[in-house]
Design an enzyme around this catalytic site. Structure first.
Site, PDB file in Angstrom:
ATOM      1  N   GLU A 131      14.274  76.682 -60.354  1.00  0.00           N
ATOM      2  CA  GLU A 131      15.223  75.761 -61.226  1.00  0.00           C
ATOM      3  C   GLU A 131      15.639  76.340 -62.565  1.00  0.00           C
ATOM      4  OE1 GLU A 131      16.864  73.242 -59.846  1.00  0.00           O
ATOM      5  OE2 GLU A 131      17.875  73.213 -61.658  1.00  0.00           O
ATOM      6  N   THR A 165      22.367  73.576 -57.290  1.00  0.00           N
ATOM      7  CA  THR A 165      21.378  73.996 -56.449  1.00  0.00           C
ATOM      8  C   THR A 165      21.781  74.049 -55.110  1.00  0.00           C
ATOM      9  OG1 THR A 165      19.643  72.914 -58.035  1.00  0.00           O
ATOM     10  CG2 THR A 165      18.810  73.213 -55.718  1.00  0.00           C
ATOM     11  N   HIS A 194      14.247  71.644 -65.315  1.00  0.00           N
ATOM     12  CA  HIS A 194      15.588  71.006 -65.151  1.00  0.00           C
ATOM     13  C   HIS A 194      16.211  70.289 -66.344  1.00  0.00           C
ATOM     14  CE1 HIS A 194      19.019  68.825 -63.377  1.00  0.00           C
ATOM     15  NE2 HIS A 194      18.739  69.640 -62.488  1.00  0.00           N
ATOM     16  N   ASP A 200      18.156  79.659 -59.410  1.00  0.00           N
ATOM     17  CA  ASP A 200      19.257  79.446 -58.830  1.00  0.00           C
ATOM     18  C   ASP A 200      20.462  79.136 -59.579  1.00  0.00           C
ATOM     19  OD1 ASP A 200      18.615  77.081 -60.450  1.00  0.00           O
ATOM     20  OD2 ASP A 200      18.481  75.395 -58.976  1.00  0.00           O
ATOM     21  N   HIS A 201      20.573  78.953 -60.857  1.00  0.00           N
ATOM     22  CA  HIS A 201      21.651  78.983 -61.755  1.00  0.00           C
ATOM     23  C   HIS A 201      21.406  78.941 -63.212  1.00  0.00           C
ATOM     24  CE1 HIS A 201      20.887  74.813 -62.261  1.00  0.00           C
ATOM     25  NE2 HIS A 201      20.761  74.662 -60.677  1.00  0.00           N
TER      26      HIS A 201
HETATM   27  C1  GP9 Z   1      17.552  68.095 -57.442  1.00  0.00           C
HETATM   28  C2  GP9 Z   1      17.503  69.408 -57.890  1.00  0.00           C
HETATM   29  C3  GP9 Z   1      18.325  69.593 -59.092  1.00  0.00           C
HETATM   30  O1  GP9 Z   1      16.840  67.687 -55.959  1.00  0.00           O
HETATM   31  O2  GP9 Z   1      17.566  70.172 -56.779  1.00  0.00           O
HETATM   32  O3  GP9 Z   1      19.760  69.920 -58.674  1.00  0.00           O
HETATM   33  P1  GP9 Z   1      20.705  70.757 -59.563  1.00  0.00           P
HETATM   34  O4  GP9 Z   1      20.951  69.521 -60.566  1.00  0.00           O
HETATM   35  O5  GP9 Z   1      19.843  71.647 -60.379  1.00  0.00           O
HETATM   36  O6  GP9 Z   1      22.152  71.237 -58.903  1.00  0.00           O
HETATM   37 MN    MN Z   2      19.201  73.464 -59.814  1.00  0.00          MN
END
Ligand code: GP9
Ligand code: MN
Length: 686
Positions: A261, A305, A421, A480-481
């Site tokens: 994440e 995500t 996150h 992911d980003h």
């Molecule tokens: C929530 C998680 C967060 O289930 O995958 O998503 P994001 O905010 O990173 O797009």
């Molecule tokens: Mn994410």
């Protein structure tokens, strides 16, 4: 006293009074139901406040319809509307209990779908207390029948009715403004249906959903098979042959994808106060069996995500707006990695410590053919186990392993981490590295949650090693980003030890790590330019699966013909020569900003054309649901109805699998759990 009571009943004997009573009772009831029957997760005073007031506007609007009618009819209409609204809530309670999601017109239209997916019969799903939803309606009707409250048959001014209608719209708009200030992009980014209900209410959700469904089905029904021609033409021109050195190198292996994440490439090797932030991932990045990429970019837009997941498992881009998983996850046809591998004998499972509805994963994963989705409801929960969106990574990996060991091999699995996150919250006992000191509060704790994620990964990896899973698996790891958005330039400058930050630096800041580990691979750091769209073809080739006919927009990073133009979702790009970002053009090697000369202009126009074409063709596939027209040789169309992610169903399936296909790690261990090999220092588990 008596006169007070009298006055009160006098008020209720007027249309105004009775109307107000009905609305108030309905709103109170709705809030009680929000709190007891749904998990909307309202946090903080503002969200709680919005939750309490959000039934009011829609109640005024719908109940207010009755006010346009005369006499007794007005009263009975009011009761009918009250009953229908309550019935809608009732139906939602039942649906939510089974699917953790809300009803919409689209779902009702395709209700056959729902029936088949219901794990239990309606009788089992209903609770006695659900019927209390009708309590206020029943009481009001009785009060009218027994004339405790008398019908006020005098005409009700149309003008007053119109004021109520108008007021409902004003309130709705005001509420939307406040909600959007708290959660920007609520309706454009469309995260989770729970959010829309939490902020705006059940009726508003249904209306918004109906609008969206109508918009989608219009494009969908206008799309035709021949729309695929330009897509197929384009892809045929751009296919990259597998590199014989790598093709099939990891054939038959398990696949373990670890979704890091918000994890950026700059963290690899990064130090705070001389201490490595991510020592385990650093070591893995440089492992002799890891193909590591250091010019690999995330390509997500608003769907964050979910965009990353869409690219990873379909090699289709996320959409310019919103999340494709949310809007097109359930209805569209996909030819996704889990389904493809499933048909080659793999067991497929996704693991995530958040609720299943987020990013509409519970529906989308069925369209992608995931056999299992181990979401938050599969893990033991205690308040101390979660932070932010859900389960803390150390606990998540450990709990997930208990299911992993039961999956028949070979398996294709994906672990989506969560703790790193925004806003990077972590309790003191889990913090073991100092925050950075840029003075930007949203940036500084980032390294601490990244450090925690790294430790969690380290623990998981050592379990994979000890349990023997590692030697039979190909491990794919990616960020992911971005975690730090471009709005934090001064802090980014400090983190990167730079005086100031240009758009060139920001483009480079979009790099995320990408690594593939397999004991048959000769590792090394590869400088090829690529992005998330390229992962699927790369993995498929390593597994020995040719992609000469698939509708995938990426190309194998290991192929000699790999296309190294990296498209960002807004149309800007990175190539080994040029970077176009924030409206400026740079030379990639030096970072020098240029005003392109004639020949550069020509090159740039070609690149731009490539970028725009691939993005728009990919969008066309999703908007038009074009894969429903595409017959991929050797691939059987996925049927979402074949999957059920209810806990009990999954447990049953795992049990049967142990008997029918005893190839899981646990089966190989004579049915004994291997979790004793899992070591974690998570303080919560001590
Ligand atoms: C929530 C998680 C967060 O289930 O995958 O998503 P994001 O905010 O990173 O797009
Ligand atoms: Mn994410």
């Amino acid at each position: 006293m008596a006169s007070k009571k009298n006055r009160l009943s006098q008020i209720f004997n007027t249309t105004w009074g009775f109307f107000t009573l009905t609305v108030v009772l309905f709103c109170i009831k709705t809030v009680i139901i929000y709190e007891t029957k749904f998990t909307l997760g309202a946090k903080g005073n503002l969200q709680q406040f919005l939750l309490m007031v959000n039934p009011i506007p829609a109640a005024l609007l719908t109940f207010g319809i009755a006010l346009y009618f005369s006499g007794r009819l007005r009263y009975w209409l009011l009761m009918i509307i009250d009953f229908l609204e309550s019935l809608w809530i009732f139906a939602n309670i039942l649906y939510y209990r089974e699917f953790s999601d809300f009803l919409s017109l689209g779902i009702i239209k395709g209700s056959g779908n729902v029936q088949n997916n219901l794990g239990k019969s309606l009788g089992e799903i209903m609770h006695g207390s659900d019927f209390l939803v009708f309590l206020d309606v029943a009481v009001l009707i009785l009060l009218l029948i027994f004339k405790v409250i008398k019908v006020d048959a005098r005409p009700f001014k149309k003008r007053n009715a119109a004021v109520i209608t108008l007021m409902s719209f004003v309130l709705m708009f005001a509420e939307y403004q406040v909600a959007n200030a708290d959660r920007s992009g609520l309706l454009t980014r469309t995260f989770d249906n729970n959010y829309i209900v939490k902020y705006l209410g059940l009726n508003e959700y249904a209306a918004f959903n109906a609008y969206q469904t109508q918009k989608e089905s219009a494009t969908r029904s206008n799309a035709k098979a021949s729309d695929l021609n330009s897509v197929v033409n384009y892809l045929n021109h751009n296919r990259a042959n597998p590199n014989p050195v790598y093709f099939g190198k990891e054939k038959g292996k398990n696949v373990i994808i670890i979704h890091l994440e918000s994890f950026q490439q700059f963290l690899i090797g990064y130090k705070v106060n001389g201490k490595e932030v991510t020592p385990n991932l650093n070591k893995f990045f440089h492992n002799q069996h890891t193909l590591a990429f250091d010019n690999f970019y995330h390509q997500v837009a608003q769907g964050k995500t979910s965009d990353a997941e869409m690219m990873l498992e379909n090699s289709l881009f996320g959409l310019p707006q919103g999340s494709a998983m949310v809007t097109y996850g359930a209805q569209n046809t996909y030819q996704a990695a889990p389904a493809m591998l499933d048909q080659k004998g793999y067991t497929t499972a996704a693991f995530h410590g958040d609720v299943p509805s987020f990013w509409n994963r519970d529906s989308t994963y069925k369209s992608w053919g995931y056999d299992y989705f181990f979401s938050s409801q599969y893990y033991k929960e205690k308040p101390s186990y979660s932070v932010g969106y859900g389960l803390k990574d150390k606990i998540f990996f450990k709990d997930a392993s208990q299911y992993l060991q039961q999956l028949p091999q070979p398996f294709y699995t994906k672990f989506i981490t969560l703790t790193n996150h925004y806003p990077y919250l972590l309790d003191k006992q889990n913090i073991s590295i100092p925050a950075t000191k840029t003075g930007d509060n949203t940036v500084d704790p980032y390294v601490q949650t990244a450090h925690y994620l790294d430790q969690a990964f380290g623990e998981f990896l050592s379990y994979l090693k000890k349990s023997g899973i590692l030697k039979n698996s190909m491990i794919v790891i990616y960020g992911d980003h971005y975690g730090i958005s471009n709005n934090h330039r001064p802090a980014i400058a400090q983190l990167l030890h730079k005086k100031n930050i240009t758009s060139y630096d920001l483009a480079q800041f979009q790099k995320v790590p990408f690594m593939i580990y397999g004991n048959n691979l000769k590792g090394g750091v590869d400088h090829t330019y690529g992005g998330e769209i390229d992962v699927l073809p790369t993995i498929m080739h390593l597994l020995g699966i040719k992609d000469n006919k698939t509708i995938q927009f990426g190309t194998d990073l290991l192929s000699k013909q790999h296309n190294s133009i990296v498209a960002f979702r807004d149309g800007s790009f990175v190539t080994p020569e040029f970077i176009k970002f924030g409206g400026s053009i740079y030379l990639t090697k030096t970072g020098q900003e240029i005003t392109p000369n004639a020949s550069q202009k020509k090159q740039l126009a070609q690149i731009q054309n490539h970028v725009t074409t691939e993005l728009s063709l990919s969008d066309r596939v999703i908007y038009g649901d074009l894969l429903r027209f595409y017959h991929l040789q050797g691939f059987k169309k996925t049927n979402p109805k074949d999957f059920n992610y209810q806990y009990s169903a999954a447990m049953q399936m795992l049990q049967t699998a142990q008997k029918n296909k005893p190839t899981s790690i646990m089966a190989e261990n004579h049915g004994k759990s291997t979790l004793n090999l899992y070591q974690t220092d998570a303080p919560e588990l001590k």
